[in-house]
Write an enzyme that holds these catalytic residues in place. Structure first.
Site, PDB file in Angstrom:
ATOM      1  N   LYS A 103       0.886  -1.174   0.000  1.00  8.43           N
ATOM      2  CA  LYS A 103       0.000   0.000   0.000  1.00  8.43           C
ATOM      3  C   LYS A 103       0.923   1.223   0.000  1.00  8.43           C
ATOM      4  O   LYS A 103       1.355   1.706   1.046  1.00  8.43           O
ATOM      5  CB  LYS A 103      -0.884  -0.033   1.258  1.00  8.43           C
ATOM      6  CG  LYS A 103      -2.208   0.706   1.165  1.00  8.43           C
ATOM      7  CD  LYS A 103      -2.119   2.172   0.911  1.00  8.43           C
ATOM      8  CE  LYS A 103      -1.600   2.979   2.067  1.00  8.43           C
ATOM      9  NZ  LYS A 103      -1.286   4.384   1.664  1.00  8.43           N
TER      10      LYS A 103
ATOM     11  N   SER B   4       5.415   8.509   9.394  1.00  8.09           N
ATOM     12  CA  SER B   4       5.618   9.414  10.532  1.00  8.09           C
ATOM     13  C   SER B   4       5.433   8.659  11.852  1.00  8.09           C
ATOM     14  O   SER B   4       4.756   7.619  11.906  1.00  8.09           O
ATOM     15  CB  SER B   4       4.627  10.570  10.430  1.00  8.09           C
ATOM     16  OG  SER B   4       3.309  10.057  10.432  1.00  8.09           O
TER      17      SER B   4
ATOM     18  N   CYS C 297      13.988  10.980   5.679  1.00 10.05           N
ATOM     19  CA  CYS C 297      14.006  10.607   7.103  1.00 10.05           C
ATOM     20  C   CYS C 297      15.422  10.653   7.645  1.00 10.05           C
ATOM     21  O   CYS C 297      15.622  10.662   8.849  1.00 10.05           O
ATOM     22  CB  CYS C 297      13.441   9.216   7.288  1.00 10.05           C
ATOM     23  SG  CYS C 297      14.446   7.985   6.475  1.00 10.05           S
TER      24      CYS C 297
ATOM     25  N   GLU D 260       9.511  17.328  13.926  1.00 11.24           N
ATOM     26  CA  GLU D 260      10.092  17.003  12.625  1.00 11.24           C
ATOM     27  C   GLU D 260       9.395  17.896  11.601  1.00 11.24           C
ATOM     28  O   GLU D 260       8.199  17.754  11.355  1.00 11.24           O
ATOM     29  CB  GLU D 260       9.833  15.528  12.279  1.00 11.24           C
ATOM     30  CG  GLU D 260      10.413  15.135  10.933  1.00 11.24           C
ATOM     31  CD  GLU D 260      10.044  13.715  10.501  1.00 11.24           C
ATOM     32  OE1 GLU D 260       8.902  13.288  10.729  1.00 11.24           O
ATOM     33  OE2 GLU D 260      10.915  13.058   9.909  1.00 11.24           O
TER      34      GLU D 260
HETATM   35  P1  NAD Z   1       2.609   9.304   6.902  1.00 12.30           P
HETATM   36  O1  NAD Z   1       2.791   8.711   8.242  1.00 12.30           O
HETATM   37  O2  NAD Z   1       1.662  10.441   6.745  1.00 12.30           O
HETATM   38  O3  NAD Z   1       2.108   8.189   5.857  1.00 12.30           O
HETATM   39  C1  NAD Z   1       2.763   6.958   5.740  1.00 12.30           C
HETATM   40  C2  NAD Z   1       1.773   5.904   5.293  1.00 12.30           C
HETATM   41  O4  NAD Z   1       0.738   5.792   6.275  1.00 12.30           O
HETATM   42  C3  NAD Z   1       1.082   6.243   3.974  1.00 12.30           C
HETATM   43  O5  NAD Z   1       0.993   5.075   3.201  1.00 12.30           O
HETATM   44  C4  NAD Z   1      -0.279   6.751   4.404  1.00 12.30           C
HETATM   45  O6  NAD Z   1      -1.290   6.474   3.457  1.00 12.30           O
HETATM   46  C5  NAD Z   1      -0.538   6.003   5.687  1.00 12.30           C
HETATM   47  N1  NAD Z   1      -1.353   6.762   6.639  1.00 12.30           N
HETATM   48  C6  NAD Z   1      -1.394   8.132   6.777  1.00 12.30           C
HETATM   49  N2  NAD Z   1      -2.249   8.462   7.765  1.00 12.30           N
HETATM   50  C7  NAD Z   1      -2.752   7.312   8.270  1.00 12.30           C
HETATM   51  C8  NAD Z   1      -3.673   7.017   9.314  1.00 12.30           C
HETATM   52  N3  NAD Z   1      -4.249   7.977  10.042  1.00 12.30           N
HETATM   53  N4  NAD Z   1      -3.950   5.722   9.572  1.00 12.30           N
HETATM   54  C9  NAD Z   1      -3.364   4.728   8.852  1.00 12.30           C
HETATM   55  N5  NAD Z   1      -2.492   4.963   7.844  1.00 12.30           N
HETATM   56  C10 NAD Z   1      -2.177   6.230   7.559  1.00 12.30           C
HETATM   57  O7  NAD Z   1       4.071   9.702   6.373  1.00 12.30           O
HETATM   58  P2  NAD Z   1       4.451  10.497   5.048  1.00 12.30           P
HETATM   59  O8  NAD Z   1       4.099  11.936   5.228  1.00 12.30           O
HETATM   60  O9  NAD Z   1       3.976   9.787   3.850  1.00 12.30           O
HETATM   61  O10 NAD Z   1       6.046  10.333   5.073  1.00 12.30           O
HETATM   62  C11 NAD Z   1       6.901  11.175   5.793  1.00 12.30           C
HETATM   63  C12 NAD Z   1       7.245  10.573   7.140  1.00 12.30           C
HETATM   64  O11 NAD Z   1       7.856   9.296   6.964  1.00 12.30           O
HETATM   65  C13 NAD Z   1       8.271  11.403   7.891  1.00 12.30           C
HETATM   66  O12 NAD Z   1       7.900  11.437   9.249  1.00 12.30           O
HETATM   67  C14 NAD Z   1       9.573  10.639   7.711  1.00 12.30           C
HETATM   68  O13 NAD Z   1      10.535  10.823   8.713  1.00 12.30           O
HETATM   69  C15 NAD Z   1       9.058   9.239   7.723  1.00 12.30           C
HETATM   70  N6  NAD Z   1       9.999   8.330   7.099  1.00 12.30           N
HETATM   71  C16 NAD Z   1      10.716   7.516   7.913  1.00 12.30           C
HETATM   72  C17 NAD Z   1      11.661   6.680   7.370  1.00 12.30           C
HETATM   73  C18 NAD Z   1      12.471   5.790   8.255  1.00 12.30           C
HETATM   74  O14 NAD Z   1      13.199   4.970   7.727  1.00 12.30           O
HETATM   75  N7  NAD Z   1      12.387   5.892   9.560  1.00 12.30           N
HETATM   76  C19 NAD Z   1      11.863   6.641   5.987  1.00 12.30           C
HETATM   77  C20 NAD Z   1      11.095   7.477   5.176  1.00 12.30           C
HETATM   78  C21 NAD Z   1      10.151   8.322   5.761  1.00 12.30           C
END
Ligand code: NAD
Length: 506
Positions: free
Chosen positions: A181, A234, A289, A390
């Protein structure tokens, strides 16, 4: 012909059972080109029935796939790797079109993903297990690493190719089937990769792609057919995914957000450190990240370092990611750009010194693009929101510390623990830093210490919920269950029943 090109301007399909499939859900999300602000296509937001169709397909494919010899699985992955190489430009263009990062950066992230496919192609060696002869008289012992079943991957917007490639190649190499997904903001590259995997010979149903948001994620987390969930995103959502999926009996690795510090000691090479920090803070517009978002300047180097960073950052060419010579593209959405701007407002209001302000930045002819220029704050303190949160944009904050001890203490008190770096010429200081710092990935004169595919990637504290990191051997252990077999073949005469705890040595 790419499935994504043919649907440009329309709504993307799901990928279920080795073919494009229309969602039953009528809900859609807009996919925008961040450099123009235009909606370029839509993604269906899968519902529980769509997710169920994908999981059932993956469950059905599992029986044959887990019995496929690992060398055959590896050969399919090798062909998939060749197709990723052959479609490098096309995939990089898709990433840039939907995410905004520059083409060179997009191609670099694809390369890091390809390296995971290369690692996973060594699966016959990786799942060999262990064997010991004569653990008792006439008794041998060996271990098997067996696949789990259907695994799910939920990925963020910022690496639309690399992060999915952290997951599904390792999972399917180990004999699992997979439902991916991807982020609803830039899902096209995932769809295209699934199509290429089918072209490489991956049997139908082994890799499936559903688009969606919370509704689809919740359906995956609750589905009894899903055995394991890999999540990257996140921290609040990572925590939610970890808690919900483990409550439903699933194995989970949930990687969260970050606030990565770079410590610059007074003995560091100033130009080298400033170049490294500028690349790590503003590359991909700070939407990594592993981006350096906080610099800890130790001792007398502070003023010179801030001057050097400001001078270099102010000159960065910012614009559409597909334009020659551009080093930094736009942010992913208008909402995100506006949120990043509001963080800059709050930094000013809370008394940090704004050294470089990107809020008013515009690209001529692209006024509707989601641009913001490089931004730099000095004299930031740990109580300020711009340090605590962040920001995930091109906003770098500089804090001052008097000693290495103070810098280590500051970083260890931060709730995130993804990556960190130290710049110094002192081996002793670097050695102490790597030993005492409570962060999962550490760079010594390396600003973005993203481990190679044959090591594992993962943070500590609020940057990862779960026990095992992604790719490397930890990835293999995540996607397999260990079984230990103890075998007796002996020509000795039976000794009669024994009711004592077996010690094997008797
Ligand atoms: P996000 O948490 O908004 O979304 C990530 C995934 O979760 C997406 O597929 C999204 O559809 C889903 N999602 C969003 N809201 C949701 C909810 N309420 N319930 C269930 N699923 C939900 O993150 P983003 O904005 O797409 O990506 C950026 C974040 O990812 C930053 O915080 C970054 O640091 C983090 N990140 C971490 C790493 C790591 O290795 N630690 C790597 C890349 C990105």
């Amino acid at each position: 012909m790419s499935i994504v090109d043919t649907s440009t301007g329309g709504t993307l399909p799901l990928w279920i059972g080795g073919r494009a499939s229309d969602a039953t859900s009528t809900r859609t999300a807009d996919i925008t080109n961040p450099a123009t602000g235009e909606v370029i296509r839509k993604a269906p937001m899968a519902n529980a029935a769509d997710v169920d169709a994908a999981v059932r397909c993956a469950m059905q494919a599992f029986g044959v796939w887990r019995e496929t010899p690992s060398v055959r699985r590896a050969r399919i992955l090798t062909r998939f790797r060749e197709l990723l190489e052959a479609h490098r430009d096309e995939l990089a263009r898709l990433i840039t079109q939907e995410h905004g990062k520059t083409l060179a950066d997009a191609a670099g992230s694809l390369q890091r993903g390809i390296e995971v496919v290369e690692f996973a192609s060594g699966v016959p060696h990786l799942v060999k297990g262990e064997h010991a002869e004569d653990v008792g008289r006439g008794i041998d012992c060996h271990s098997l690493l067996q696949p789990l079943g259907v695994c799910a991957g939920i990925t963020p917007f910022n690496f639309p190719v690399m992060v999915p490639l952290w997951m599904f190649p390792v999972a399917i190499a180990c004999g699992n089937t997979f439902v991916l997904k991807p982020s609803e903001k830039d899902p096209s590259a995932s769809l295209r990769m699934a199509e290429l995997a089918t072209e490489a010979g991956l049997p139908d149903g082994v890799l499936n792609v559903v688009h969606g948001d919370k509704e689809a994620v919740d359906a995956l987390l609750q589905h009894p057919g899903i055995r394991a969930v890999s999540f990257v995103g996140s921290t609040p959502i990572a925590r939610y995914v970890y808690e919900t999926a483990t409550r439903n009996g699933k194995r989970v690795q949930a990687l969260g957000g970050a606030k990565n510090h770079a410590v610059v000691l007074p003995d560091a090479d100033l130009e080298f450190a400033a170049d490294a920090v500028v690349g790590a803070a503003y590359g991909s517009a700070g939407e990594r990240c592993m981006a350096v978002s906080a610099v800890v300047a130790v001792g007398a180097i502070g003023d010179q370092l801030v001057d050097a960073i400001r001078a270099k950052a102010a000159k960065l060419p910012v614009g559409p990611g597909d334009r020659q010579g551009i080093e930094m593209g736009p942010l992913v959405t208008r909402e995100h750009r506006d949120k990043v701007k509001s963080y800059v407002d709050s930094g000013e209001a809370q008394g940090a010194k704004l050294v470089l302000d990107g809020r008013a930045f515009e690209v001529s002819g692209r006024e509707k693009g989601f641009f913001i220029g490089p931004t730099l704050f000095d004299h930031v303190t740990p109580d300020m929101t711009i340090y605590q949160d962040e920001i995930f944009g091109p906003v770098l904050v500089v804090l001052r510390a008097e000693s290495l001890d103070q810098a280590i203490d500051l970083i260890n008190r931060n709730p995130y623990g993804n990556g960190t770096a130290i710049f110094t010429r002192s081996g002793g200081a670097a050695r102490r830093f790597q030993n005492e710092i409570e962060v999962g990935m550490v760079g010594i004169n390396v600003p973005i210490p993203v481990p190679m595919a044959f090591f594992s990637f993962g943070g500590w504290k609020n940057s990862l919920f779960g026990d095992l990191h992604v790719h490397g051997m930890e990835g293999v252990y995540f996607y397999t269950r260990t079984k230990v077999v103890t075998t007796r073949w002996t020509e000795d005469k039976p000794l009669g029943p024994s009711l004592a705890m077996p010690t094997l040595g008797r």
